[in-house]
Design a protein around this motif. Sequence first.
Motif, PDB file in Angstrom:
ATOM      1  N   THR A  28      47.972  55.516  36.987  1.00 37.19           N
ATOM      2  CA  THR A  28      47.036  56.207  36.089  1.00 37.19           C
ATOM      3  C   THR A  28      45.901  55.344  35.576  1.00 37.19           C
ATOM      4  OG1 THR A  28      48.400  55.669  34.184  1.00 37.19           O
ATOM      5  CG2 THR A  28      48.855  57.767  35.280  1.00 37.19           C
ATOM      6  N   ARG A  29      45.957  54.023  35.805  1.00 32.68           N
ATOM      7  CA  ARG A  29      44.926  53.142  35.243  1.00 32.68           C
ATOM      8  C   ARG A  29      44.122  52.473  36.346  1.00 32.68           C
ATOM      9  NH1 ARG A  29      45.652  55.877  31.031  1.00 32.68           N
ATOM     10  NH2 ARG A  29      47.131  55.186  29.451  1.00 32.68           N
ATOM     11  N   ARG A  30      42.982  51.938  35.932  1.00 33.92           N
ATOM     12  CA  ARG A  30      42.054  51.311  36.873  1.00 33.92           C
ATOM     13  C   ARG A  30      41.744  49.921  36.319  1.00 33.92           C
ATOM     14  NH1 ARG A  30      36.206  52.392  36.851  1.00 33.92           N
ATOM     15  NH2 ARG A  30      36.556  53.630  35.001  1.00 33.92           N
ATOM     16  N   PRO A  31      42.046  48.833  37.079  1.00 32.68           N
ATOM     17  CA  PRO A  31      41.712  47.492  36.564  1.00 32.68           C
ATOM     18  C   PRO A  31      40.228  47.160  36.746  1.00 32.68           C
ATOM     19  CG  PRO A  31      42.952  47.313  38.612  1.00 32.68           C
ATOM     20  CD  PRO A  31      42.742  48.776  38.369  1.00 32.68           C
ATOM     21  N   ALA A  32      39.708  46.413  35.807  1.00 34.99           N
ATOM     22  CA  ALA A  32      38.308  45.974  35.886  1.00 34.99           C
ATOM     23  C   ALA A  32      38.184  44.666  35.121  1.00 34.99           C
ATOM     24  CB  ALA A  32      37.379  47.028  35.288  1.00 34.99           C
ATOM     25  N   ARG A  33      37.148  43.910  35.447  1.00 31.39           N
ATOM     26  CA  ARG A  33      36.933  42.652  34.737  1.00 31.39           C
ATOM     27  C   ARG A  33      35.766  42.797  33.770  1.00 31.39           C
ATOM     28  NH1 ARG A  33      36.880  36.419  36.982  1.00 31.39           N
ATOM     29  NH2 ARG A  33      37.817  35.602  35.072  1.00 31.39           N
ATOM     30  N   ILE A  34      35.924  42.212  32.589  1.00 33.63           N
ATOM     31  CA  ILE A  34      34.830  42.232  31.611  1.00 33.63           C
ATOM     32  C   ILE A  34      33.787  41.203  32.050  1.00 33.63           C
ATOM     33  CG2 ILE A  34      34.210  41.870  29.191  1.00 33.63           C
ATOM     34  CD1 ILE A  34      36.361  43.722  28.762  1.00 33.63           C
ATOM     35  N   ILE A  35      32.562  41.668  32.260  1.00 33.68           N
ATOM     36  CA  ILE A  35      31.510  40.745  32.699  1.00 33.68           C
ATOM     37  C   ILE A  35      30.444  40.521  31.633  1.00 33.68           C
ATOM     38  CG2 ILE A  35      31.866  41.246  35.157  1.00 33.68           C
ATOM     39  CD1 ILE A  35      29.385  43.061  35.007  1.00 33.68           C
ATOM     40  N   GLY A  36      30.548  41.267  30.525  1.00 30.60           N
ATOM     41  CA  GLY A  36      29.606  41.052  29.425  1.00 30.60           C
ATOM     42  C   GLY A  36      30.110  41.748  28.180  1.00 30.60           C
ATOM     43  N   VAL A  37      29.747  41.214  27.022  1.00 32.55           N
ATOM     44  CA  VAL A  37      30.212  41.785  25.756  1.00 32.55           C
ATOM     45  C   VAL A  37      28.999  42.163  24.915  1.00 32.55           C
ATOM     46  CG1 VAL A  37      31.582  41.396  23.677  1.00 32.55           C
ATOM     47  CG2 VAL A  37      32.275  40.344  25.835  1.00 32.55           C
ATOM     48  N   GLY A  38      28.868  43.447  24.589  1.00 32.21           N
ATOM     49  CA  GLY A  38      27.785  43.910  23.723  1.00 32.21           C
ATOM     50  C   GLY A  38      28.279  44.100  22.305  1.00 32.21           C
ATOM     51  N   GLN A  39      27.414  44.633  21.434  1.00 28.97           N
ATOM     52  CA  GLN A  39      27.790  44.844  20.035  1.00 28.97           C
ATOM     53  C   GLN A  39      28.996  45.777  19.923  1.00 28.97           C
ATOM     54  OE1 GLN A  39      27.263  43.500  17.397  1.00 28.97           O
ATOM     55  NE2 GLN A  39      25.222  42.615  17.282  1.00 28.97           N
ATOM     56  N   TYR A  42      31.319  47.177  26.207  1.00 27.38           N
ATOM     57  CA  TYR A  42      31.578  46.109  27.184  1.00 27.38           C
ATOM     58  C   TYR A  42      30.898  46.450  28.500  1.00 27.38           C
ATOM     59  CZ  TYR A  42      35.296  44.292  24.167  1.00 27.38           C
ATOM     60  OH  TYR A  42      36.007  43.744  23.128  1.00 27.38           O
ATOM     61  N   HIS A  43      30.520  45.398  29.225  1.00 24.82           N
ATOM     62  CA  HIS A  43      30.092  45.574  30.606  1.00 24.82           C
ATOM     63  C   HIS A  43      31.274  45.172  31.478  1.00 24.82           C
ATOM     64  CE1 HIS A  43      25.845  46.212  29.603  1.00 24.82           C
ATOM     65  NE2 HIS A  43      26.120  45.414  28.587  1.00 24.82           N
ATOM     66  N   ILE A  44      31.619  46.040  32.393  1.00 26.36           N
ATOM     67  CA  ILE A  44      32.787  45.781  33.243  1.00 26.36           C
ATOM     68  C   ILE A  44      32.406  45.949  34.707  1.00 26.36           C
ATOM     69  CG2 ILE A  44      34.505  46.502  31.531  1.00 26.36           C
ATOM     70  CD1 ILE A  44      34.475  49.096  33.702  1.00 26.36           C
ATOM     71  N   ASP A  45      33.246  45.380  35.573  1.00 27.14           N
ATOM     72  CA  ASP A  45      33.091  45.586  37.018  1.00 27.14           C
ATOM     73  C   ASP A  45      34.475  45.880  37.594  1.00 27.14           C
ATOM     74  OD1 ASP A  45      32.441  45.591  39.702  1.00 27.14           O
ATOM     75  OD2 ASP A  45      31.153  43.819  39.587  1.00 27.14           O
ATOM     76  N   ASP A  46      34.612  47.020  38.267  1.00 28.47           N
ATOM     77  CA  ASP A  46      35.898  47.370  38.883  1.00 28.47           C
ATOM     78  C   ASP A  46      35.823  47.191  40.405  1.00 28.47           C
ATOM     79  OD1 ASP A  46      34.267  49.384  39.659  1.00 28.47           O
ATOM     80  OD2 ASP A  46      35.521  51.024  38.934  1.00 28.47           O
ATOM     81  N   GLY A  47      34.807  46.437  40.833  1.00 31.86           N
ATOM     82  CA  GLY A  47      34.625  46.224  42.263  1.00 31.86           C
ATOM     83  C   GLY A  47      33.515  47.090  42.832  1.00 31.86           C
ATOM     84  N   HIS A  48      33.097  48.088  42.040  1.00 32.22           N
ATOM     85  CA  HIS A  48      32.025  48.976  42.490  1.00 32.22           C
ATOM     86  C   HIS A  48      30.712  48.695  41.770  1.00 32.22           C
ATOM     87  CE1 HIS A  48      35.646  51.314  43.698  1.00 32.22           C
ATOM     88  NE2 HIS A  48      34.905  51.518  44.770  1.00 32.22           N
ATOM     89  N   GLY A  49      30.639  47.555  41.082  1.00 33.87           N
ATOM     90  CA  GLY A  49      29.406  47.216  40.378  1.00 33.87           C
ATOM     91  C   GLY A  49      29.549  47.360  38.876  1.00 33.87           C
TER      92      GLY A  49
END
Length: 354
Positions: A28-39, A42-49
């Motif tokens: 049921t979940r999708r892993p992604a990496r945090i690539i930036g932190v806003g106020q 978050y900016h994330i990338d799950d492999g699709h950009g």
Amino acid sequence: MSIDPSLLLPLGWSNDFLRQLTLEQLETRRPARIIGVGQDHYHIDDGHGAQVATLAGRYRHRHATDSTLPTVGDWVLLEADASLIVERLEPRSLLLRRGAGGSEPQAIAANVDVLLIVSGLDAEFNVHRIERYLVMAAQAGVTPLVLLTKADLYPDVEPALAAVRPRLPPGGEVFAIDALHAPLAERLAPWLGAGTTLVVAGSSGVGKSTLINNLAGTELQATQATRRDAKGRHTTTARELVRLPGGACIIDVPGMREVGLAPAAGGVEAQFHSLHELAARCRYTDCRHADEPGCAVQAARQRGELDEDAWQHYLKLLAEERHNIAAHERHQRERAFGRMVRAVLKDKERHGRR
Ligand SMILES: Nc1nc2c(ncn2[C@@H]2O[C@H](COP(=O)(O)OP(=O)(O)O)[C@@H](O)[C@H]2O)c(=O)[nH]1
Ligand SMILES: [Mg+2]
Ligand SMILES: [Zn+2]
């Protein structure tokens, strides 16, 4: 839902993260990496950009302290169809610094393998500042690489290299570099393997963005020479994780003028291992290393074997570490007490109403 490792591996994904997932989360979940932190996002990338995501309110509620909130480099789980972060996977390493208030540690970056400590060979060069970053690396258990920039302007690099070398832990290295003109990817190749995550740390103006652009082979990051907008103001750049051509990820951290040590034990001891061992050989466990009999430090000093500068810095950082840990513990006790008082008051209220 199925996880496609070929999309995640270039972002630093590994089986250690896969093993943390329950069967239900796998579905049921999708892993992604945090690539930036806003106020507030978050900016994330799950492999699709890159995408924008927000933190689920229930997660924020459960993890009220700073260092367990997701930070750049963290792997998180999102609701499959939504951009909602519902879980943070346990990181393999966490770089911390002293938070603004002093008592809480602040996360700088997660899942880091190499700390690139960038320092200029100009007047900025300061072996004690570098040593603070080395303690930070030791706390997090990551490999430090010291890069002394502007070697093209200050070609007499040997004294600086010689000052840093004895302070390096096993596996650490120091290089004098020209970040502006000479390609560095080949020279630093041993630390740039696919799946590796590097963090660039150092004061403002030392060449961190220049270094990242150099390794990326393109103008990814605005440098001090280019980042003024039309009105001549500095544009602020959020910290960000970028992917390098060779498959490593690199994270820029906003300039740290002063590197405050996080309230965590062990970093100073690890960085100053030999001095720590020396002091442990004193006859008395509470030796002040002044004029006590059987003082191993005094003996080493008399033999001319004590690096006086390193010893003084060790004592200073040790005192700072102890002070920070005490402040952190006091703060936690106060919070726990506050929670208890609120619980008692709530309980009374409920009984009163009955
Ligand atoms: N000559 C020379 N200039 C450099 C070098 N590294 C950085 N610079 C310059 O130093 C200034 C600050 O660099 P920048 O990457 O913005 O620093 P940051 O604040 O650490 O990101 C810029 O004008 C760069 O062009 C270097 O190795 N040699
Ligand atoms: Mg920069
Ligand atoms: Zn002693």
